[in-house]
Write a protein that holds these residues in place. Structure first.
Motif, short mmCIF file in Angstrom:
data_model
loop_
_atom_site.label_atom_id
_atom_site.label_comp_id
_atom_site.label_asym_id
_atom_site.label_seq_id
_atom_site.Cartn_x
_atom_site.Cartn_y
_atom_site.Cartn_z
N PRO A 177 0.79 -1.12 0.27
CA PRO A 177 0.03 -0.09 -0.03
C PRO A 177 0.74 1.23 0.02
O PRO A 177 2.05 1.22 0.24
N ASN A 178 0.21 2.36 -0.30
CA ASN A 178 0.61 3.65 -0.42
C ASN A 178 0.18 4.70 0.38
O ASN A 178 -0.43 5.44 0.13
N PRO A 179 0.51 4.25 1.74
CA PRO A 179 -0.21 5.29 2.84
C PRO A 179 0.03 6.68 2.82
O PRO A 179 1.25 7.02 2.53
N GLY A 180 -0.98 7.64 2.80
CA GLY A 180 -0.46 8.80 3.21
C GLY A 180 -0.38 9.37 4.31
O GLY A 180 -0.08 8.39 5.22
N PRO A 181 0.13 10.65 4.68
CA PRO A 181 0.64 10.90 6.16
C PRO A 181 -0.63 10.54 7.07
O PRO A 181 -1.77 10.63 6.89
N ARG A 182 -0.09 10.16 8.23
CA ARG A 182 -1.09 10.02 9.47
C ARG A 182 -1.61 11.06 9.80
O ARG A 182 -0.95 12.21 9.97
N ARG A 183 -3.05 11.16 10.40
CA ARG A 183 -3.58 12.28 10.63
C ARG A 183 -4.74 11.77 11.77
O ARG A 183 -5.02 10.56 12.24
N GLN A 184 -5.10 12.75 12.29
CA GLN A 184 -6.39 12.38 13.44
C GLN A 184 -7.27 13.44 13.55
O GLN A 184 -7.33 14.61 13.00
N THR A 185 -8.63 12.93 13.38
CA THR A 185 -9.73 13.36 13.38
C THR A 185 -10.71 13.06 14.61
O THR A 185 -10.96 11.82 14.35
N ALA A 186 -10.87 13.82 15.35
CA ALA A 186 -11.71 13.57 16.39
C ALA A 186 -11.40 12.24 17.35
O ALA A 186 -12.16 11.21 17.59
N GLY A 187 -10.22 12.40 17.28
CA GLY A 187 -9.67 11.17 18.31
C GLY A 187 -9.43 9.95 17.13
O GLY A 187 -8.94 8.80 17.80
N VAL A 188 -9.63 10.10 16.02
CA VAL A 188 -9.48 8.85 15.06
C VAL A 188 -8.17 8.73 14.34
O VAL A 188 -8.01 9.78 13.56
N GLU A 189 -7.16 7.91 14.33
CA GLU A 189 -6.07 7.98 13.69
C GLU A 189 -6.31 7.27 12.44
O GLU A 189 -6.65 6.22 12.20
N TRP A 190 -5.94 8.09 11.30
CA TRP A 190 -6.25 7.43 9.76
C TRP A 190 -5.19 7.82 9.02
O TRP A 190 -4.52 8.90 9.21
N PHE A 191 -5.27 7.43 7.48
CA PHE A 191 -4.53 7.72 6.62
C PHE A 191 -5.18 7.47 5.17
O PHE A 191 -6.05 6.84 5.52
N THR A 192 -4.89 7.78 4.20
CA THR A 192 -5.25 7.47 3.03
C THR A 192 -4.70 6.49 2.17
O THR A 192 -3.26 6.20 2.55
N CYS A 193 -5.24 5.84 1.38
CA CYS A 193 -4.45 4.69 0.59
C CYS A 193 -5.48 4.77 -0.77
O CYS A 193 -6.66 5.10 -0.60
N GLU A 194 -4.79 4.29 -1.91
CA GLU A 194 -5.59 4.51 -3.19
C GLU A 194 -6.69 3.41 -3.07
O GLU A 194 -7.78 3.78 -3.63
N THR A 195 -6.27 2.43 -3.09
CA THR A 195 -7.41 1.39 -2.99
C THR A 195 -7.67 0.63 -1.67
O THR A 195 -6.73 0.13 -1.08
N VAL A 196 -8.79 0.57 -1.06
CA VAL A 196 -8.98 0.01 0.45
C VAL A 196 -9.86 -1.04 -0.06
O VAL A 196 -10.84 -0.94 -0.63
N PHE A 197 -9.55 -2.34 0.61
CA PHE A 197 -10.27 -3.42 0.23
C PHE A 197 -11.77 -3.59 0.79
O PHE A 197 -11.92 -2.80 1.84
N THR A 198 -12.57 -4.01 0.33
CA THR A 198 -14.06 -3.97 0.81
C THR A 198 -14.25 -5.30 1.98
O THR A 198 -15.13 -6.01 1.89
N SER A 199 -13.20 -5.14 2.92
CA SER A 199 -13.11 -6.44 4.03
C SER A 199 -12.82 -5.67 5.42
O SER A 199 -11.90 -6.44 5.85
#
Length: 330
Positions: A177-199
């Motif tokens: 995967p090619n993750p984007g920078p880690r971010r936090q929103t409302a206490g949720v840690e997340w990052f972007t990825c071009e394709t995220v599986f449906t699972s």
């Protein structure tokens, strides 16, 4: 807890399951899901497209609905002759949910080899989508039941990675995967990825409707999620991955009947996907694909002399050697 179904206009999240002949996995996945949904602060429903199972899956779902009278559980059955592919089933269940629940905000694609430890990851995904309007969907870092991390997504495919083949891509980790920078929103840690599986994957209703859902005709099984993510990106959407230890993707070595032709279906779909998104010129790589299949066939031929279990893989290479010139169509 009330035994009455929640009103339709209270449903904000619809969980979408396509079920086919994996009852043991379905029971584990559904029991965990039902418990998680009971802990959400908003209304939810589960819509299952039952694609014609003969292993007791349908009977289990009927019992589950009876044992959870306070939950909204619907089981859809295809009409005779209807398309029962993975993509068609998901599309049908999503369309049903959107029509049935007027205030629906999110669709969660949940597979029979998923499992969730509780309501927190689902609530986090919905909160993140509500706070970040540029996001079309949110998935999760996932693990196996034994605790090992497993794949949550991939970058958009390239032609040279396709030519190299799945084995080489796995050896050299080319589809990492090619993750984007880690971010936090409302206490949720997340990052972007071009394709995220449906699972699993929680999708904003508007993003699903804007995209038209999966392309069931072109991608009935393999690459349906990659094509959807690519089309969504072309429309300006982004997909997020939430850091979580509470979500499992693990088939426990129980393959679906859809898996029997997986390698051929992958090549057919991947070539079609690359032509759609990279350009028709991709067809010029067919001679390279032919030579790769020939090399794989030679290696498997030697292996089959010592191990009869290699014969099915050898047969698939014979099939691809003959069909690569027709875009892997028999």
């Amino acid at each position: 807890m009330s035994d009455a179904r929640p009103p339709a206009d209270s449903i904000e999240l619809a969980v979408i399951i396509n079920s086919f002949n994996r009852c043991a996995l379905l029971e584990r996945a559904f029991d965990a899901l039902a418990m998680a949904l009971r802990g959400l602060p908003f209304g939810s429903a589960t819509v299952v497209f039952e694609a014609g199972s003969t292993d007791g899956s349908r009977e289990y779902l009927e019992r589950a609905a009876q044992e959870n009278p306070g939950a909204w559980i619907e089981v859809m059955r295809p009409e005779p002759g209807a398309d029962t592919s993975f993509s068609a089933g998901v599309n049908a269940a999503c369309a049903h949910a959107i029509a049935a629940f007027p205030r629906l905000r999110w669709l969660m694609l949940y597979e029979t080899d998923n499992w969730v430890a509780g309501p927190e990851p689902l609530a986090q995904a919905c909160a993140l989508l509500a706070a970040e309007p540029q996001l079309s969907a949110a998935g999760f870092t996932v693990r196996t039941h034994s605790g090992n991390p497993c794949g949550y997504g991939v970058p958009f495919p390239s032609v040279w990675r396709f030519v190299a083949g799945q084995n080489v891509a796995e050896w050299w980790n080319l589809d990492a995967p090619n993750p984007g920078p880690r971010r936090q929103t409302a206490g949720v840690e997340w990052f972007t990825c071009e394709t995220v599986f449906t699972s699993p994957l929680v999708i904003r209703r508007e993003a699903w409707e804007r995209s038209g859902g999966f392309d069931a005709k072109a991608f009935p099984f393999s690459d349906s999620d990659v094509d959807w993510a690519w089309r969504d990106a072309q429309m300006g959407g982004q997909l997020a991955v939430i850091e979580s230890n509470a979500v499992v993707h693990d088939n426990l070595a129980v393959n679906s009947a859809w898996s029997a032709n997986r390698v051929v279906d992958f090549h057919r779909s991947r070539l079609r996907l690359l032509k759609r998104h990279r350009g028709a010129w991709v067809g010029v790589v067919k001679p390279l694909l032919f030579f790769r299949h020939m090399a794989e066939w030679l290696m498997l031929s030697r292996a089959a002399r010592r191990d009869p279990a290699a014969e099915p893989k050898l047969a698939k290479r014979r099939q691809m050697l003959g069909s690569v010139w027709r875009d892997y169509v028999a």
